[in-house]
Design an enzyme around this catalytic site. Structure first.
Site, PDB file in Angstrom:
ATOM      1  CE  LYS A   1       6.614  18.784  44.016  1.00 42.08           C
ATOM      2  NZ  LYS A   1       6.222  19.076  42.676  1.00 42.08           N
TER       3      LYS A   1
ATOM      4  NE  ARG B   1       8.165  22.321  45.058  1.00 44.16           N
ATOM      5  CZ  ARG B   1       8.878  21.534  45.718  1.00 44.16           C
ATOM      6  NH1 ARG B   1       9.116  21.693  47.029  1.00 44.16           N
ATOM      7  NH2 ARG B   1       9.833  20.824  45.256  1.00 44.16           N
TER       8      ARG B   1
ATOM      9  CD  GLU C   1      12.174  19.690  34.508  1.00 44.67           C
ATOM     10  OE1 GLU C   1      11.555  20.546  34.716  1.00 44.67           O
ATOM     11  OE2 GLU C   1      11.620  18.670  34.704  1.00 44.67           O
TER      12      GLU C   1
ATOM     13  CG  HIS D   1       4.356  13.574  35.528  1.00 42.28           C
ATOM     14  ND1 HIS D   1       3.806  14.138  36.641  1.00 42.28           N
ATOM     15  CD2 HIS D   1       5.576  13.750  35.318  1.00 42.28           C
ATOM     16  CE1 HIS D   1       4.989  14.467  37.323  1.00 42.28           C
ATOM     17  NE2 HIS D   1       6.008  14.349  36.502  1.00 42.28           N
TER      18      HIS D   1
ATOM     19  CD  GLU E   1       3.072  20.729  43.476  1.00 38.36           C
ATOM     20  OE1 GLU E   1       4.448  20.644  43.413  1.00 38.36           O
ATOM     21  OE2 GLU E   1       2.348  20.113  43.116  1.00 38.36           O
TER      22      GLU E   1
ATOM     23  CG  HIS F   1      10.996  14.068  33.908  1.00 38.16           C
ATOM     24  ND1 HIS F   1       9.709  13.954  34.495  1.00 38.16           N
ATOM     25  CD2 HIS F   1      11.311  15.483  34.446  1.00 38.16           C
ATOM     26  CE1 HIS F   1       9.130  15.040  35.193  1.00 38.16           C
ATOM     27  NE2 HIS F   1      10.526  15.835  35.090  1.00 38.16           N
TER      28      HIS F   1
ATOM     29  NE  ARG G   1       8.183   7.083  63.532  1.00 37.82           N
ATOM     30  CZ  ARG G   1       8.341   6.204  64.391  1.00 37.82           C
ATOM     31  NH1 ARG G   1       9.265   6.262  64.984  1.00 37.82           N
ATOM     32  NH2 ARG G   1       7.391   5.285  64.599  1.00 37.82           N
TER      33      ARG G   1
ATOM     34  CG  ASN H   1       4.140  20.721  38.905  1.00 38.21           C
ATOM     35  OD1 ASN H   1       5.211  20.281  39.194  1.00 38.21           O
ATOM     36  ND2 ASN H   1       3.106  20.715  39.917  1.00 38.21           N
TER      37      ASN H   1
ATOM     38  CG  HIS I   1       6.355  18.806  35.043  1.00 39.26           C
ATOM     39  ND1 HIS I   1       6.878  19.783  34.367  1.00 39.26           N
ATOM     40  CD2 HIS I   1       7.449  18.110  35.704  1.00 39.26           C
ATOM     41  CE1 HIS I   1       8.059  19.742  34.872  1.00 39.26           C
ATOM     42  NE2 HIS I   1       8.377  18.709  35.557  1.00 39.26           N
TER      43      HIS I   1
ATOM     44  CE  LYS J   1      12.395  22.214  42.693  1.00 43.31           C
ATOM     45  NZ  LYS J   1      12.602  20.975  42.269  1.00 43.31           N
TER      46      LYS J   1
END
Ligand code: NAD
Ligand code: GLY
Length: 360
Positions: A144, A235, A186, A246, A231, A258, A122, A239, A242, A221
């Site tokens: 993330k 946030r 990026e 994606h 998000e 990517h 955990r 993206n 993205h 960031k």
């Protein structure tokens, strides 16, 4: 000159250090935030050959008891089999909650190792040591973590902040040119959403400047993640490009990296924004010139139907529609909620302008 950015999120505060030689200083730096116990270094086989022995020496010098987990490089390793193998390896090595995962590599390593760190018992310690420009400016910070599923990119993951990020800019010297370009995608994203001057900085590539560029991106960031760690709002700006990116990655069977996919995704969405009157010609031309200058693609070979289908499986889709990050100007983007039909229109216009998908 070493730069330190304090990342303050609701769940954890930590430092991101940017400078030369941090792999060799990782032991003492990590010992400031993690009690030296067992340390598992997770790395792909390319990066491990280059930097793992030096990291191991530094960690052992600071009292850590090291072991390693090395996997084949590339996005195709970011899956449930590698994750299971890593978790089992951690268990066999009898790691406990007071021990630490060291993610040494690009975004694939960081996402995979971060997810394992969040799941094992955990949650155990995590230090991110990015070795690609992309992971330095983006994936190592913000918490993330993810693996890809058959149905799409990053579909299984957690939000789990690291205890420390060590970005050794010397590691970028061995990065292939194409991977360097992927990182620039990026950086251009940060320019588009917040700091247009980054495009000027990229235009004069002086290796002394890269530390400053990385630190500026991390600071942007950190600012966004502090306000919206999970998000639910701001946030989503990160993206930009993205959702289409994606989809391109998925259509290519993850053959398109990517960064390149995000570059094409940013071109598509910005072209659509221009055609819809949401941004001016200067904005689109500025973006396209920046992408060209970094050797990045501004179009895709995939067509409307396949990209639409792939994007519909993306996790950025909500029950009622999709959040599109819309370009208004260089340095200014907005979030627009659109229906599936509205999203398809963005895609169609973007493809028509960029000449992709055989539309023109
Ligand atoms: P990557 O980790 O696959 O690295 C790219 C290639 O560069 C690999 O072949 C690797 O072996 C090689 N490499 C890495 N460092 C090197 C070095 N210093 N010298 C020589 N070769 C080196 O890919 P990436 O572009 O770093 O990251 C892409 C991944 O990051 C994607 O899976 C993407 O989804 C993820 N990502 C995550 C976030 C996030 O917030 N978690 C953000 C952006 C991207
Ligand atoms: N790369 C997008 C994010 O971290 O939110």
């Amino acid at each position: 000159m070493m730069k330190t950015i304090r990342v303050m999120t609701p769940s954890k505060e930590y430092d991101a250090l940017v400078g030369e030689g941090l792999v060799d200083m990782a032991g003492p730096e990590a010992a400031r935030v993690r009690k030296p116990g067992k340390a598992i270094i997770v790395s792909d086989s390319t990066v491990s050959g280059l930097y793992l022995p030096r990291l191991g020496t530094s960690l052992r010098g600071a009292g850590f008891d090291t072991c390693e987990f090395v996997f084949p490089p590339g996005e195709s390793s970011k899956n449930v089999s590698t994750l299971t193998a890593l978790l089992n390896h951690m268990a066999r090595r009898r790691l406990t909650r007071s021990d630490t995962v060291f993610a040494l590599g690009g975004g694939v390593t960081g996402d995979l190792a971060g997810l394992a760190a969040s799941l094992y018992m955990r949650g155990i310690g995590l230090v991110q040591i990015p070795t690609t420009l992309l992971s330095a400016v983006d994936s190592s910070v913000g918490g993330k973590t993810a693996i890809d599923l058959d149905e799409g990119k990053n579909l299984a993951g957690t939000f789990y902040q690291p205890d420390l990020v060590l970005c050794d800019t010397r590691t970028l010297k061995t990065l292939p040119a194409a991977e360097y370009s992927n990182g620039c995608a990026e950086i251009i994203k940060y320019a588009m959403i917040r700091d247009g001057e980054l495009i000027e900085e990229l235009r004069s590539p002086d290796s002394g400047k890269i530390e400053g560029i990385i630190a500026r991106c991390i600071a942007i960031k950190a600012d966004i993640v502090r306000a919206d760690e999970r998000e639910s709002g701001a946030r989503k700006l990160l993206n930009f490009g993205h959702t289409f990116g994606h989809a391109i990655e998925k259509c290519s069977g993850y053959g398109v990296p990517h960064g390149s996919a995000v570059a094409a995704g940013m071109a598509l969405i910005t072209a659509a924004c221009f055609m819809k009157g949401l941004c001016g010609r200067d904005c689109l031309d500025g973006l396209l010139a920046a992408l060209r200058g970094c050797g990045l693609p501004a179009s895709t070979v995939y067509g409307e139907e396949e990209l639409f289908e792939a994007a519909m499986g993306d996790k950025k889709r909500g029950p009622d529609g999709i959040t599109v990050v819309v370009a208004r100007d260089i340095g200014r983007c907005e979030l627009h909620e659109v229906s599936a039909a509205g999203f398809r229109e963005f895609l169609r216009l973007g493809l028509r302008w960029t000449g992709g998908g055989g539309e023109i």
